[in-house]
Design a protein around this motif. Structure first.
Motif, short mmCIF file in Angstrom:
data_model
loop_
_atom_site.label_atom_id
_atom_site.label_comp_id
_atom_site.label_asym_id
_atom_site.label_seq_id
_atom_site.Cartn_x
_atom_site.Cartn_y
_atom_site.Cartn_z
N ASP A 167 0.65 -1.16 -0.22
CA ASP A 167 -0.15 -0.06 -0.08
C ASP A 167 0.78 1.32 -0.21
O ASP A 167 0.50 2.27 -0.25
CB ASP A 167 -0.83 -0.14 1.37
CG ASP A 167 -1.95 -1.10 1.09
OD1 ASP A 167 -2.18 -1.48 -0.13
OD2 ASP A 167 -2.51 -1.57 2.14
N ARG A 168 2.13 0.98 0.19
CA ARG A 168 2.85 2.19 0.35
C ARG A 168 3.32 2.74 -1.03
O ARG A 168 3.77 1.73 -1.88
CB ARG A 168 4.41 1.93 1.18
CG ARG A 168 4.22 1.61 2.61
CD ARG A 168 5.46 1.15 3.42
NE ARG A 168 5.79 0.03 2.57
CZ ARG A 168 6.98 -0.51 2.33
NH1 ARG A 168 8.00 0.52 2.81
NH2 ARG A 168 7.34 -1.66 1.93
N PRO A 169 3.22 4.04 -1.20
CA PRO A 169 3.76 4.55 -2.62
C PRO A 169 5.19 4.49 -2.65
O PRO A 169 6.00 4.40 -1.66
CB PRO A 169 3.42 6.12 -2.58
CG PRO A 169 3.24 6.42 -0.94
CD PRO A 169 2.86 5.27 -0.49
N PRO A 170 5.74 4.38 -4.05
CA PRO A 170 7.18 4.13 -4.05
C PRO A 170 8.02 5.29 -3.59
O PRO A 170 7.67 6.21 -3.73
CB PRO A 170 7.40 3.94 -5.55
CG PRO A 170 6.20 4.29 -6.24
CD PRO A 170 5.11 4.29 -5.13
N VAL A 171 9.29 4.96 -3.04
CA VAL A 171 10.14 6.21 -2.78
C VAL A 171 11.05 6.78 -3.63
O VAL A 171 11.60 5.83 -4.41
CB VAL A 171 10.92 5.61 -1.43
CG1 VAL A 171 11.88 6.65 -0.90
CG2 VAL A 171 10.17 4.94 -0.26
N ARG A 172 10.83 7.90 -3.84
CA ARG A 172 11.57 8.29 -5.06
C ARG A 172 13.18 8.75 -4.43
O ARG A 172 13.12 9.58 -3.35
CB ARG A 172 10.71 9.81 -5.40
CG ARG A 172 9.53 9.47 -6.02
CD ARG A 172 8.91 10.75 -6.83
NE ARG A 172 9.65 11.04 -7.79
CZ ARG A 172 9.59 12.31 -8.58
NH1 ARG A 172 8.48 13.08 -8.23
NH2 ARG A 172 10.30 12.41 -9.71
N ARG A 173 13.89 8.44 -5.50
CA ARG A 173 15.21 8.96 -4.98
C ARG A 173 15.40 10.32 -5.14
O ARG A 173 14.88 10.96 -6.08
CB ARG A 173 16.31 8.15 -5.74
CG ARG A 173 16.26 6.55 -5.55
CD ARG A 173 17.27 6.07 -6.57
NE ARG A 173 16.95 6.52 -7.72
CZ ARG A 173 17.83 5.98 -8.97
NH1 ARG A 173 18.91 5.74 -8.78
NH2 ARG A 173 17.62 6.33 -9.87
N GLU A 174 16.02 11.09 -4.35
CA GLU A 174 16.53 12.39 -4.32
C GLU A 174 17.51 12.47 -5.64
O GLU A 174 18.48 12.06 -5.55
CB GLU A 174 16.97 13.07 -3.14
CG GLU A 174 16.73 14.27 -3.22
CD GLU A 174 16.96 15.11 -2.01
OE1 GLU A 174 17.75 15.98 -1.54
OE2 GLU A 174 16.42 14.56 -1.03
N ARG A 175 17.42 13.29 -6.72
CA ARG A 175 18.49 13.61 -7.74
C ARG A 175 18.94 14.78 -7.37
O ARG A 175 18.27 16.11 -6.97
CB ARG A 175 17.78 13.55 -9.01
CG ARG A 175 17.15 12.20 -9.23
CD ARG A 175 16.35 12.16 -10.46
NE ARG A 175 15.37 13.13 -10.70
CZ ARG A 175 14.53 13.36 -11.78
NH1 ARG A 175 14.80 12.98 -12.91
NH2 ARG A 175 13.51 14.22 -11.92
N PRO A 176 20.22 15.06 -7.76
CA PRO A 176 20.83 16.19 -7.82
C PRO A 176 20.39 17.24 -8.84
O PRO A 176 19.90 16.63 -9.63
CB PRO A 176 22.25 16.10 -7.84
CG PRO A 176 22.60 14.80 -8.67
CD PRO A 176 21.12 14.02 -8.10
N SER A 177 20.51 18.40 -8.48
CA SER A 177 19.89 19.36 -9.46
C SER A 177 20.68 19.45 -10.88
O SER A 177 21.96 19.24 -10.80
CB SER A 177 20.20 20.75 -8.76
OG SER A 177 20.03 21.93 -9.80
#
Length: 91
Positions: A45-55
């Motif tokens: 039920d948990r939404p996927p965790v998005r990886r943080e991308r560098p700018s």
């Protein structure tokens, strides 16, 4: 959204060799829905965790001196390339 029991049925029927069309007919759902749940790996039920991308433009990590040196070198040539190329050099 369909129930977990229906998803389990979809997967069991497919393992037994039933076609996508046959599964859809028997369960009364569309073929794209059957394909979707056969393709899904994580059914939590948990939404996927998005990886943080560098700018893409990482001027924040540059010191003022580094930025000044970079742009001085670029502009010394009369800025021969477009600003888009100059930004891509920083990445």
């Amino acid at each position: 959204m369909i129930s977990m029991s229906v998803i389990h049925s979809i997967r069991c029927m497919r393992k037994e060799g039933a076609s996508v069309a046959a599964i859809a007919r028997e369960l009364g759902i569309s073929e794209p829905t059957v394909r979707k749940y056969l393709r899904e790996v994580d059914l939590s039920d948990r939404p996927p965790v998005r990886r943080e991308r560098p700018s893409k433009i990482c001027f924040a990590s540059m010191s003022f001196q580094q930025a000044h040196q970079y742009f001085s070198a670029v502009w010394a040539d009369g800025f021969p390339r477009s600003r888009h190329h100059a930004v891509s050099d920083v990445r």
